[in-house]
Design an enzyme around this catalytic site. Structure first.
Site, mmCIF file in Angstrom:
data_model
loop_
_atom_site.group_PDB
_atom_site.id
_atom_site.type_symbol
_atom_site.label_atom_id
_atom_site.label_comp_id
_atom_site.label_asym_id
_atom_site.label_seq_id
_atom_site.Cartn_x
_atom_site.Cartn_y
_atom_site.Cartn_z
ATOM 1 N N ASP A 136 -37.802 -6.944 60.435
ATOM 2 C CA ASP A 136 -36.986 -6.498 59.215
ATOM 3 C C ASP A 136 -37.268 -7.353 58.077
ATOM 4 O O ASP A 136 -37.848 -8.237 57.959
ATOM 5 C CB ASP A 136 -35.450 -7.106 60.218
ATOM 6 C CG ASP A 136 -34.550 -6.092 59.606
ATOM 7 O OD1 ASP A 136 -34.628 -5.628 58.820
ATOM 8 O OD2 ASP A 136 -33.574 -6.190 60.535
ATOM 9 N N ASP A 163 -30.305 2.563 59.172
ATOM 10 C CA ASP A 163 -28.860 2.102 59.819
ATOM 11 C C ASP A 163 -27.978 2.991 60.020
ATOM 12 O O ASP A 163 -27.190 3.000 60.769
ATOM 13 C CB ASP A 163 -28.485 0.818 59.144
ATOM 14 C CG ASP A 163 -29.376 -0.299 59.286
ATOM 15 O OD1 ASP A 163 -30.329 -0.248 60.199
ATOM 16 O OD2 ASP A 163 -28.807 -1.368 58.488
HETATM 17 C C1 DGJ Z 1 -30.765 -4.341 59.655
HETATM 18 C C2 DGJ Z 1 -31.810 -3.475 60.581
HETATM 19 O O1 DGJ Z 1 -31.873 -2.257 59.940
HETATM 20 C C3 DGJ Z 1 -30.613 -3.303 61.765
HETATM 21 O O2 DGJ Z 1 -31.383 -2.241 62.776
HETATM 22 C C4 DGJ Z 1 -30.584 -4.466 62.764
HETATM 23 O O3 DGJ Z 1 -31.738 -5.112 63.203
HETATM 24 C C5 DGJ Z 1 -29.937 -5.611 61.740
HETATM 25 N N1 DGJ Z 1 -30.789 -5.651 60.511
HETATM 26 C C6 DGJ Z 1 -29.919 -7.159 62.220
HETATM 27 O O4 DGJ Z 1 -29.567 -7.944 61.339
#
Ligand code: DGJ
Length: 728
Positions: A483, A553
């Site tokens: 991430d 997301d």
């Molecule tokens: C952002 C990501 O896009 C989510 O899927 C998740 O992993 C969060 N970060 C966790 O902090």
């Protein structure tokens, strides 16, 4: 070999399956761009090459000043490199500030070589050849005799696809340093401005929205200055002829294999010519090249289609599936996963996670992924990034204990990291406050309460590799989600001398690539999924290391339609992370139908959904396996695009053998029923196809020409349906 050199005319012709690209070396050694478009058999282009040799006010080369019609002004000619400050007044793709302090740049042909295969780029991602004869490369060496810059233009053609790559290598052959102020990966002067510019803009939860606008005089384009390729603009643009659409018109697609600050520019000049350029964003960039040193640009990908955006996208998809995505997982079936993030956030312990894994097993899923919150003292996002040590209060007995239990269920195990980030509230920050990106005397801006690790530093990268290895080397882990959750600000490194701080952004990207490279080499069995607050770093550079990227997301199926349609302009379904979640707007049927356009999975806490929903999910899994190859590696047809129709969207996948087709339609907004005919695409007209739902049989020709009447299918808000056709 698909690259030809016609010595008498000093012309190069680079052929792909459907396109030709023609370059000429003129008598003074300028590299002229003569043509890019549908494949042509000959290079008899003398008339075509000819340009207006004079324009009032434009500077001419000194030797030509007196010759009104036979003179030569670079300002009106089409080039392969736009040099700064020597009579070509358009925006430059190459600008070198030499030791004398001026930025006049002028490179001319020296030599060339043509060979089979494709070179890599040291320290950077690049497309690759697979088998003998599928790629051919042309390198043209040019020299700026004043600065001593030897600039090599590298072109590779993919002979079976309508695609090529292009990048630059700059070597300082002088004995003094010079500064590369603009060093864009490619530049191409087109003869016309009669195109629309397509780009993919967005933000968190709304990535890669489709934007289309006519070209106008002046400069237009997209860029990132955020330190990564970003949610805001993707490093992709296309030009399409006016009136062109999914099926008609000439489409030129350009994509940069780079994950940092980029710029994609179309500059339309007074001659109605369009200069297209793409590369590292010259804003906040400069690279000092010492005597004897070499600089490599990232490469740009060029795709041409005479048949609209749909065909252009299918070429990108094949190209990336075959020549970009690598490693053990490139063509291995990706596990069907459940991720706990949307279900639990960071509020979990080993029992809660194990309960999700047990449900996953019962349901037929194949991998459990533990997301953010397993390390340090992390119960919320204010702390612990960088302290990649398991939190044993949450995972009793350590991570190994949880992994053993999950493995005993017969599931694979995945883990989340955000290696490039550091929380000010972390042991590692307290020990090494200079390890984060910062500049002296200024506050360190926060994003999601976090700072960014200084990836330009080898000691920081070593720390990250070692601390990640404490977990990765000692546990049976199959998947890693990588991430990256903020933009970069106050860009500077404590280790770079003042005169090199302007190299920071590019060095950051190189450092990140180096760590990715080390991790993928040390743990080749790991499936990596890229992520950046959803799809904020969805680019071909990352795809070289991470075969899939979390798309957004936003897991609401209706919003996902726009996001996935946009993403599909150049990225294949096999790379697009898509999950079913508990988002409330649609039922599970639509969530499944939309998430199947990607690396399918679930992202929820089964304890929080109804018994019926759990039963429905169990029934959904079989279809994923049935259509996996068709979706991941087949041809995508965007039949009704969200940018053309605000009410509904429809798409179809057809496998390579044309024996299976999967049609899906989703309704965003109900409107009263009307006639609706959909003509399928990409089938074999000679074959008979069985609609599996009803067992009716239709010819491919009928389905593609007469089409299906779908007026009586579900069209309520958020409803969708999927129809499968199997050749009989
Ligand atoms: C952002 C990501 O896009 C989510 O899927 C998740 O992993 C969060 N970060 C966790 O902090």
């Amino acid at each position: 070999m698909a690259i030809f050199y016609y010595e008498d005319k000093r012309i190069f012709k680079l052929d792909t399956s459907d396109s030709s690209y023609v370059i000429q070396v003129d008598k003074d050694g300028f590299l002229l761009h003569l043509y890019y478009g549908a494949k042509i058999p000959d290079v008899n282009l003398p008339k075509f090459a000819n340009r207006c040799r004079y324009a009032s006010f434009s500077a001419t080369t000194p030797e030509a000043d007196s010759e009104y019609f036979t003179g030569f002004t670079p300002d009106t000619w089409p080039f392969e490199i736009g040099c700064n400050g020597c009579a070509d007044m358009r925006k430059a793709s190459l600008q070198i500030r030499n030791a004398d302090g001026n930025a006049a740049t002028d490179v001319r042909y020296v030599s060339h070589k043509i060979y089979a295969g494709k070179p890599g780029i040291p320290g950077m991602p690049a497309l690759f050849a697979n088998e003998d004869g599928d790629c051919a490369t042309l390198e043209i060496v040019t020299l700026d005799k004043v600065t001593g810059a030897e600039v090599t233009l590298v072109y590779t053609v993919f002979e079976k696809l309508s695609a090529m790559t292009r990048g630059l290598i700059v070597k300082n052959t002088s004995d003094k340093p010079f500064d590369l102020e603009r060093v864009l990966s490619f530049c191409m002067d087109m003869n016309s401005d009669a195109y629309d510019l397509i780009s993919l803009y967005g933000r968190h939860m709304r990535e890669r929205e489709f934007a289309r606008r006519p070209l106008a005089h002046g400069t237009q384009g997209v860029y990132s200055r955020r330190g990564s390729s970003s949610h805001s603009q993707n490093p992709f643009i296309a030009l399409i002829s006016k009136g062109g659409n999914e099926e008609y018109g000439e489409a030129f697609g350009f994509n940069l294999v780079y994950s940092g600050n980029f710029s994609a520019i179309v500059d339309v000049d007074y001659n109605n010519s369009s200069r297209v350029m793409m590369g590292i964003n010259p804003d906040d960039f400069c690279w000092t090249l010492g005597a004897g040193e070499t600089f490599y640009t990232p490469e740009a990908v060029l795709v041409y289609s005479a048949n609209g955006l749909g065909d252009m996208s299918r070429t990108f998809h094949r190209l990336y599936n075959r020549h970009l995505v690598r490693g053990e997982w490139a063509h291995k079936k990706r596990p069907l996963l459940v991720n706990n993030w949307e279900g639990t956030g960071m509020d979990f312990d080993d029992e809660k996670l194990y309960a999700i894994a047990e449900w996953a097993k019962e349901t037929g899923l194949e991998m459990f992924v533990m997301d953010d919150g397993w390390f340090g003292k992390r119960d919320d996002d204010t702390n612990s990034l960088g302290d990649w040590v398991v939190n044993e209060k949450k995972l009793k007995g350590g991570i190994g204990a949880l992994i053993s239990r999950v493995k005993a269920l017969g599931l694979k195990f995945g883990i989340w990291y955000e290696p490039e980030m550091i929380s000010p509230d972390s042991d590692i920050y307290r020990a090494h406050p200079d390890w984060c990106i910062h500049v002296p005397g200024r506050d360190r801006s926060l994003g999601r309460h976090q700072c960014v690790m200084d990836m330009t530093r080898a000691d920081v990268r070593d720390y990250l590799f070692n601390i990640m290895s404490e977990v990765l080397a000692h546990n049976d882990i199959d998947y890693l989600k990588w991430d990256f959750n903020r933009n970069i600000s106050e860009a500077g490194s404590a280790l770079l001398p003042p005169e090199r701080q302007k190299e920071f952004y590019h060095r950051y990207v190189l450092g990140t690539y180096e760590l990715l490279d080390r991790i993928t080499k040390a743990y080749p069995h790991l499936l990596l999924e890229g992520c950046s607050g959803g799809g904020g770093r969805f680019d071909p550079g990352m795809l070289y290391y991470t075969p899939q990227i979390w798309c957004s997301d936003n897991t609401d199926a209706l919003s996902r339609l726009d996001i996935q349609f946009g993403t599909s302009l150049c990225y294949p379904a096999s790379t697009q992370g898509a999950h079913v979640s508990a988002s409330p707007r649609t039922g599970y049927e639509t969530k499944r139908n939309v998430a199947m356009w990607g690396t399918f999975g679930y992202e929820l806490d089964p304890a929080k959904i109804s018994e019926e929903a759990r039963a429905e999910i169990k029934a959904q899994i079989a279809d994923y396996h049935k259509y996996y190859d068709t979706i991941h590696y087949g041809d995508l047809y965007r039949l009704i695009c969200p940018w053309d129709d605000p009410y509904k969207a429809a798409w179809e996948f057809v496998n390579e053998e044309k024996t299976q087709a999967l049609f899906t339609m989703a309704t965003k907004l109900y409107t009263e029923r009307r006639n609706l005919f959909i003509r399928l695409k990409g089938l074999d007209p000679e074959k008979q196809y069985r609609l599996t739902k009803t067992n009716e049989v239709f010819s491919g020709a009928l389905l593609m020409n007469a089409g299906l009447s779908l007026w009586d299918y579900p069209i309520g808000d958020g409803e969708s349906f999927m129809l499968c056709f199997e050749a009989v």
